[in-house]
Design an enzyme around this catalytic site. Sequence first.
Site, short mmCIF file in Angstrom:
data_model
loop_
_atom_site.label_atom_id
_atom_site.label_comp_id
_atom_site.label_asym_id
_atom_site.label_seq_id
_atom_site.Cartn_x
_atom_site.Cartn_y
_atom_site.Cartn_z
N THR A 188 0.69 -0.95 0.00
CA THR A 188 0.24 -0.02 0.22
C THR A 188 0.94 1.28 -0.08
O THR A 188 2.39 0.91 0.80
CB THR A 188 -1.18 0.31 1.57
N LYS A 443 -13.01 18.26 11.09
CA LYS A 443 -13.78 18.42 12.25
C LYS A 443 -13.74 19.78 12.96
O LYS A 443 -12.92 20.32 13.66
CB LYS A 443 -13.76 17.78 12.85
N TRP A 448 -18.67 17.90 11.37
CA TRP A 448 -18.09 17.44 10.65
C TRP A 448 -18.07 18.47 8.98
O TRP A 448 -19.30 18.84 8.76
CB TRP A 448 -18.38 16.26 10.27
#
Length: 546
Positions: A188, A443, A448
């Site tokens: 990854t 945030k 959010w």
Amino acid sequence: MTNNIINKTPSAYAYPLLIKNLLANPLRQFPNQEIVYGDFKRQTYREMGERIHRLANGLAGLGVKPGDTVAVMDWDSHRYLECFFAIPMMGAVLHTVNIRLSPEQILYTINHAEDDVILVNTEFLPVLEAIRDRIEPVKKLVLLNDADQPPATSLNIDTEYEALLAASDPNYPFADFSEDTRATTFYTTGTTGLPKGVYFSHRQLVLHTFSVMTALTGSRQGITRNDVYLPITPMFHVHAWGVPYIATVMGVKQIYPGRYVPAHLLRLIQREQVTFSHCVPTILQMLLASPVVNEVDLSRWKVIIGGSALSPTLAQQARARGVDVFTAYGMSETCPILTLAQLKPHMLDWDEERQLDIRCKTGLPVPLVELRVVDEEMNDLPHDGKTPGEVVVRAPWLTQGYLKDPRNSEALWHGGYLHTGDIGVIDEEGYLKITDRLKDVIKTGGEWVSSLELENLILKHPAIEEAAVIGVPDPKWGERPLAVVVRKDGQEVGETDIKALLQDFAAKGIISKYGVPDRVVFVDVLPKTSVGKLDKKVMRAQYTVE
């Protein structure tokens, strides 16, 4: 309850789900179908089948045995497709090396995967030359060369790919073994820490192939045997999303482009009459911006977009060229495809704007995928298209962990579901829409704010080429959004213009007023990861310091 486990006749064949079993039918049924490598080579499926056998025998001659690992460092090519089959079919592990990583990261992945043989394109020899003294232990090297002459290198090359095949027997006895045998490993490209190794078994790759193929062949937005397939996703990146396996099973004509040069890709599309591809948004944007696009008919081209969000602006540009564009969703850990944003039959008569909203969503789960949006206690959230939560999944092809990393593996699978780290909503039709990454959501004042939503709105400005929104620390609100944008060539637009655009959306109730960034920074280029995603870690580090 009594479990009625079937009785197995001693002579019955169990038919393990092995990659070799994906190959037999297309070689028999479509032996003369073409596989094209850019301007270099044209071959048939029959020739590919023979070359797969020769490659396996050649690697065996170099000492490769079941359980060993063979690394590949190449551009997208017919050779890579042959490696997708031959190496795991031997019982060895295919390590698809991300050639866009830094030399230090490539060194880490080669050593961590314990590669035994490395197949390396001429163009990447300097990378190996720079790190060879730290590769553990010394590997055997096979050269992948498109030129007529061998390159000058100080490395000890054991053999060249075509010479290896020419000297090898065209018949290799591919044996049966457990379908749970590891077939592939890759790493990854997360924005924190060292690359993590994910791995997949033969069983997982076969099930992913047939499940995604079922979804793609069951819709007008999919692939048929009459399509011509050109992947524009690197083959080192999650098996080019697994579609080369699907295309091979179906006996489809396949085109492999080598390097990604927009003019070259567009000319391949035109010359070979390509009808099916997949890529990240950045590649599609480059193709549509190329002057050559005006010479190419894209009206028969179906394109799946993955890797990052498909913005409505980019989707509109593609649709204006006649491209049937839609989104797929997944991640390295999920093999990768989980969802496809295909239109349901009753949506085909919708107007373009309504369809565009579906095309840009993350999509419907493909068969065998169980997908949930949950709160912090793993409770399911309403499918109302509004209530966000983390996306967690189960499917038979998800990586069972990170290679040699039990701590992160347990965190990935906490509670028996794979945690994607994505925030999303599910609507009444069952479509998932990713609204942010957990690590990227902003945030501010306890609320959010979706960075993806703000980016899509900024991209509606006709003078903006690219946009990224990140959260930066704020002593009063905790975090505040900051926009980092790239102007289109020759366009004049300033911070006041972008703020005014977003304030207008806030006045219409599309975003909250506190979602309007305090700052807008203009740059020439946005930092990206090795697979073309916005690298927000780099941006947060840069703009937090200021």
